[in-house]
Design a protein around this motif. Sequence first.
Motif, short mmCIF file in Angstrom:
data_model
loop_
_atom_site.label_atom_id
_atom_site.label_comp_id
_atom_site.label_asym_id
_atom_site.label_seq_id
_atom_site.Cartn_x
_atom_site.Cartn_y
_atom_site.Cartn_z
N LYS A 1 -19.47 -38.54 -8.90
CA LYS A 1 -20.76 -38.12 -8.30
C LYS A 1 -20.56 -38.49 -6.62
O LYS A 1 -20.06 -39.70 -6.41
N THR A 2 -20.78 -37.66 -5.90
CA THR A 2 -20.60 -37.93 -4.50
C THR A 2 -22.16 -37.58 -3.83
O THR A 2 -22.92 -37.10 -4.18
N TYR A 3 -22.09 -38.20 -2.58
CA TYR A 3 -23.27 -38.19 -1.74
C TYR A 3 -22.68 -37.84 -0.33
O TYR A 3 -21.60 -38.25 0.13
N GLN A 4 -23.59 -37.17 0.30
CA GLN A 4 -23.18 -36.48 1.87
C GLN A 4 -24.31 -37.35 2.69
O GLN A 4 -25.34 -37.94 2.35
N TYR A 5 -23.55 -37.61 3.81
CA TYR A 5 -24.34 -38.40 4.98
C TYR A 5 -24.06 -37.85 6.52
O TYR A 5 -22.94 -37.43 6.55
N VAL A 6 -25.22 -37.95 7.15
CA VAL A 6 -24.52 -37.59 8.61
C VAL A 6 -24.30 -38.67 9.41
O VAL A 6 -25.23 -39.71 9.66
N ASP A 7 -23.06 -38.60 10.06
CA ASP A 7 -22.65 -39.80 10.79
C ASP A 7 -22.43 -39.17 12.21
O ASP A 7 -21.50 -38.27 12.64
N ASN A 8 -23.23 -39.58 13.07
CA ASN A 8 -23.37 -39.34 14.41
C ASN A 8 -22.77 -40.44 15.54
O ASN A 8 -22.85 -40.09 16.75
N GLY A 9 -22.10 -41.41 14.69
CA GLY A 9 -21.54 -42.57 15.39
C GLY A 9 -22.39 -43.59 15.75
O GLY A 9 -22.23 -44.48 16.35
N GLU A 10 -23.58 -43.28 15.54
CA GLU A 10 -24.77 -44.27 15.68
C GLU A 10 -25.67 -44.54 14.68
O GLU A 10 -26.97 -44.14 14.80
#
Length: 501
Positions: free
Chosen positions: A13-22
């Motif tokens: 099972k995987t999850y995505q996330y948004v990494d904008n560096g902050e």
Amino acid sequence: MIKSVSSIITPGKTYQYVDNGEPMRGGMKDVYFGPDKSYVVAFYREKQDFNSRERLKKLVTTYYDSFFNREGGDYFKELYCWPTDMVEENGKVGLIVPAYNKNFFFKKGYATSEGIKGKEKQGLWFASAKFRNKQFALRLDESELGNWLSYFQICVKIARGVKRLHAAGLAHSDLSYKNVLVDPVSRSATIIDIDGLVVPGLYPPDVIGTADFIAPEVLATKHLPLRDPNRKHANRTTDLHALPVMIYLYLLYRHPLKGGKVHSMDTEEDDLLSMGEKALFIEHPTDTSNRPKLDQVSKWALPWADVTKLPYTITGPYLKALFDGAFIAGLHNPNLRPNADQWEQALLKTTDLMQPCSNTNCEQKWFVFDNTTSPKCPFCGTPVKGTLPVLDLYYQFKPTVWKPENHRLMVYNNQYLFQWYVNRNIVRNEKLTDEQKVPVGYFAFHQSKWVFVNQKLTSLKDLTENKDVPVNTMVDITDGKRLLLSNEEGGRVVIVTMANK
């Protein structure tokens, strides 16, 4: 940039996330939104040891199942922001946590600027007198504040949340207005930072709590080494200090221990003593040495800081007794503190004593009726006009013997009657079904007299007149009137007293 992370609990099972560096930075974690913002991934900055990992695993598996995958689980899903899964990336442990409901973000925020629009509704905003003071520059907009009744209903939810944790053998350990989001508009609350829960005897707490809510015994022993047997740690009884502090703050907008008494000229030591070893209730009936000194309090804290003008007794007899238990008897004796169920019941019974204020400009809109000879709203001073029926509830102790429940219902125009008043076997708690929440009738002031309109009660009987009151008919509510609400097992009798005659 969208990244992916794998569950430790469910292989594959995987999850995505948004990494904008902050990332958003919390006290211990870096937080990233999922692509659709329905969840966040919160990574611990510090490496988690074996104990901590085991505790977190338990929270997202065993405890999650026992809280939510059973009767009443949906109610608690709204009440807690509970982690649903555990992930790991490059040796860093993270949690998958549902995003907060949109109710818990300010739609307007401040009355005069947009400084906190869209920010989380931490409880602190609603527990402080200054943010509701009309002259304060950073006051909250009226549309955000709700009314006094809203805060009773919020406190009921918080008490239920704590009760359920304690029933599972857990303690929150950091119950505070930082870790409870509240929305007076929808009268809702959600308990956050669940990952800090204490499993007594198994996993000790990470923190001692948040200033203002730390129990006196924890503060008084915090100088001792962590494993010293005399050191007091956060547990169920420390929650039972934090809970009434929070309730007192939400209802009276002042802190129950922060008064005018000075214990030390050193500010830090004074704080430690006044909230710890030397803690004293500001409204202690016989020791008045910690009363707030009005010439020293901020002008924004008035009128709430004035305990003579707005004493804690305005919260009614049930809560007054529990505040005494928490802040007098139990302040330095943790085992005497009232439990969360007692707080829930007292809050609910107090809402049954409440009356709407007839002054449309009253800021609080509701007050607890005190049954004095000339009752008036304690907030704006508006007198109560006309008679008010008071219903005392009785239950059948044995055939022909009825005993009082120590529970009364104040009537106001267009007030509903619900099944939990009719039958003592129906308990007003989180397990109520939708059907049980449907009103069975209502009270009205009709043609200069009080009446009850029966909508659903099939065995309502006027015992005074000895006649049945069929569905879709009404019965006069007069002084001394006795009504049998139901002849089923658990059915109650009410006796009417007319107040303010």
